[in-house]
Design a protein around this motif. Structure first.
Motif, short mmCIF file in Angstrom:
data_model
loop_
_atom_site.label_atom_id
_atom_site.label_comp_id
_atom_site.label_asym_id
_atom_site.label_seq_id
_atom_site.Cartn_x
_atom_site.Cartn_y
_atom_site.Cartn_z
N VAL A 171 178.24 -6.43 92.03
CA VAL A 171 177.37 -5.32 91.65
C VAL A 171 176.58 -5.71 90.40
CG1 VAL A 171 177.25 -2.89 90.97
CG2 VAL A 171 179.05 -3.67 92.56
N ALA A 172 175.28 -5.39 90.38
CA ALA A 172 174.45 -5.63 89.20
C ALA A 172 173.84 -4.32 88.72
CB ALA A 172 173.34 -6.63 89.52
N LEU A 173 173.90 -4.10 87.40
CA LEU A 173 173.25 -2.96 86.76
C LEU A 173 172.01 -3.47 86.03
CD1 LEU A 173 176.12 -1.72 87.22
CD2 LEU A 173 175.82 -0.52 85.05
N PHE A 174 170.86 -2.91 86.37
CA PHE A 174 169.60 -3.26 85.71
C PHE A 174 169.22 -2.12 84.77
CE2 PHE A 174 169.63 -5.73 89.57
CZ PHE A 174 168.99 -6.92 89.26
N LEU A 175 169.34 -2.33 83.46
CA LEU A 175 169.10 -1.27 82.49
C LEU A 175 168.22 -1.77 81.35
CD1 LEU A 175 172.76 0.11 82.19
CD2 LEU A 175 170.89 1.09 83.53
N PRO A 176 167.28 -0.93 80.89
CA PRO A 176 166.46 -1.31 79.73
C PRO A 176 167.24 -1.07 78.43
CG PRO A 176 165.78 0.84 80.53
CD PRO A 176 166.88 0.37 81.45
N ASP A 195 169.73 -6.77 81.14
CA ASP A 195 168.81 -6.04 80.28
C ASP A 195 167.38 -6.31 80.75
OD1 ASP A 195 167.41 -4.79 78.27
OD2 ASP A 195 167.94 -6.25 76.71
N THR A 196 166.75 -5.29 81.31
CA THR A 196 165.38 -5.47 81.82
C THR A 196 164.35 -5.50 80.70
OG1 THR A 196 164.92 -3.11 82.08
CG2 THR A 196 166.03 -4.24 83.92
N LYS A 197 164.75 -5.08 79.51
CA LYS A 197 163.88 -5.01 78.33
C LYS A 197 162.71 -4.04 78.50
CE LYS A 197 164.79 -9.94 77.43
NZ LYS A 197 165.72 -9.81 76.30
#
Length: 391
Positions: free
Chosen positions: A28-33, A85-87
Motif C-alpha cells: 500500500v502507498a500513501l501519497f500525501l502533500p 511526500d508529493t510536496k
C-alpha cells in the motif's frame, strides 16, 4: 434484470464466505502533500515545535492512517506501507512515478490534489492498481478508470439528495445567493436541474425560485425575496470565507423576522471568522460525508489512543484517514487485489463515515453515494438529521 439480481446475489454470497488471509502481505502507498522539506527549514519542524501550515491537515491524515494500520496489525493483517511526500507539486510527482517502479502495489491512497491525482491515477490505470481519492468531488477521476474509488460524493449526487430532502418541506421559497464565479454557477445549475426534476408537476405552482448575484443586489431587494409564513430555503454555494462571512451576517439579521433554512458547504465549519450564532440562528444545514459521535465507544477508544501516541487531539482528517484505511485495506486483505468486485458488500468498523460504493459508469470506477445532512440546531448542537441513500 433477473440475471443482474442473480449475479449480485452470487457475488454477495461469495463476499460473505470469504475470510481474512493472515498469510499474505499486501503493498500500500500513501501519497500525501506533507511538505517535509519545508518542515526541515529554519523556523519549522522539531526545533520550533511548529508544523508548516500546509502540512497540518495531511500530517493528521498520516497519523489517522497509521492508527488504522496498527489496528489491522493487531488483527493479524500484514501490509507493506510506503508514504510518499508529493510536496504538492505535480511536476515532482510526475518525475517520481516515471523513475520508480510501483507496478507491484495493490493499493494507492491519494494523492489529495487534482493535478497529482491525475498523474498517479493514470499510472494506476495502466498497471491495474486500485486507487482511492480521499478528497476530490470531481467525477473526472472515476469516469474512465475501473480501478478508481471516490470517497466524497460527486456534486450531482450531493444535489440529488439536497433536492430530495427539500421536497419533503411543504411550502417552499428558494433563494439562491452567489458571487458569480464559474464553479458556483455549475453547482447552481446542477441543484436547479435536480430540484425541478424531483418536483411533481402538480406542485410546481407552489415553488418560488430566485437567484441573486450578491454584489449586484441591494439589501432591500434581497430582503424582499423572503416571505413571511413560509419556509425560506437559502442556497449558498460559495466557499469564499469573506463572502460567506458577509452574507451570513446579513441573513442572521433577517432570521429574527423570517423562517429560514440555509444550505451551505462543508468547508464552512472551518471558517472561524463567522460568528457561530449566525449558523444556529439561520438553521444552517450542510452536506458532509462525515459525522463524529463522540459518545460512540469506538470513537472514544480512537481519541484516547490518538492522544496517547501523538499528544494532541485528532481532527476530522485523522478520522477520515482511519476510516479510509480500515475500509480499503480490510477489503484488500479479505478479497484480494481484485476486491472491487465485492466492494458493494464490504463492511468495516468505521468511526465517522458510511461507504456505499456503486459503479460510476460501465467503463469507470466506483463512487461513494453515502452522505449526511447536518444541522446547526437552535439549541447550539450539530445534529445529523438525514442519511442518504435512504435505507
Amino acid at each position: 434484470r433477473i440475471n443482474d439480481y442473480e449475479a449480485d446475489n452470487k457475488l454477495m454470497h461469495e463476499a460473505q464466505t470469504k475470510d481474512f488471509d493472515l498469510t499474505k502481505t499486501y503493498k500500500v502507498a500513501l501519497f500525501l502533500p506533507l511538505y517535509l522539506s519545508m518542515n526541515d527549514t529554519t523556523g519549522w519542524g522539531e526545533h520550533s515545535g511548529k508544523i508548516y501550515g500546509k502540512s497540518k491537515n495531511f500530517v493528521e491524515f498520516y497519523a489517522g492512517a497509521m492508527l488504522a494500520f496498527n489496528t489491522l496489525k493487531h488483527q493479524g493483517l500484514s501490509f507493506d506501507v510506503q508514504v510518499i511526500d508529493t510536496k504538492g507539486d505535480s511536476l515532482y510527482i510526475s518525475n517520481y512515478m516515471r523513475n520508480h517502479d510501483m507496478s507491484d502495489y495493490n493499493l494507492f491512497i491519494g494523492p489529495a490534489f487534482s493535478g497529482e491525482l491525475q498523474i498517479v491515477g493514470d499510472y494506476a490505470w495502466e498497471h491495474q492498481i486500485n486507487i482511492v481519492s480521499p478528497l476530490s468531488v470531481k467525477s473526472s477521476f472515476i469516469d474512465h478508470n475501473p480501478y478508481a474509488f471516490q470517497v466524497c460524493p460527486t456534486i450531482d449526487i450531493q444535489m440529488k439528495y439536497v433536492a430530495e430532502f427539500l421536497n419533503q418541506i411543504d411550502t417552499k421559497n428558494y433563494i439562491v445567493i452567489h458571487n458569480g464565479n464559474t464553479q458556483e454557477q455549475d453547482y447552481i445549475s446542477e441543484f436547479k436541474r435536480q430540484l425541478y426534476s424531483s418536483i411533481k408537476s402538480d406542485n410546481l405552482d407552489q415553488v418560488r425560485y430566485n437567484e441573486y448575484y450578491y454584489f449586484n443586489t441591494s439589501g432591500d431587494i434581497l430582503s424582499s425575496a423572503f416571505v413571511k409564513g413560509r419556509e425560506n430555503i437559502v442556497i449558498i454555494p460559495s466557499t469564499d470565507r469573506a463572502f460567506v462571512t458577509d452574507v451570513m451576517g446579513k441573513l442572521n439579521g433577517y432570521s429574527y423576522e423570517y423562517n429560514m433554512t440555509v444550505f451551505g458547504q462543508p468547508r464552512w465549519e472551518r471558517f472561524e471568522s463567522i460568528d457561530i450564532d449566525n449558523f444556529h440562528n439561520t438553521n444552517t444545514h450542510y452536506l458532509s460525508n462525515s459525522y463524529i459521535n463522540y459518545s460512540k465507544p469506538e470513537v472514544v477508544d480512537f481519541v484516547r489512543n490518538y492522544r496517547n501516541i501523538f499528544n494532541t487531539e485528532p481532527d476530522r482528517m485523522a478520522f477520515q484517514a482511519y476510516d479510509i484505511t480500515m475500509f480499503f485495506c480490510s477489503a484488500l486483505n479479505k478479497y484480494g487485489h481484485d476486491f472491487r468486485r465485492y466492494i458493494m458488500f464490504h463492511t468495516a468498523p468505521l468511526l465517522q463515515t458510511e461507504f456505499n460504493f456503486v459503479p460510476y459508469t460501465d467503463q469507470g470506477g466506483y463512487q461513494n453515494t453515502s452522505i449526511y445532512i447536518l444541522d446547526y440546531a437552535k439549541d447550539y448542537t450539530i445534529k445529523k438529521i438525514a442519511t442518504y441513500p435512504l435505507r
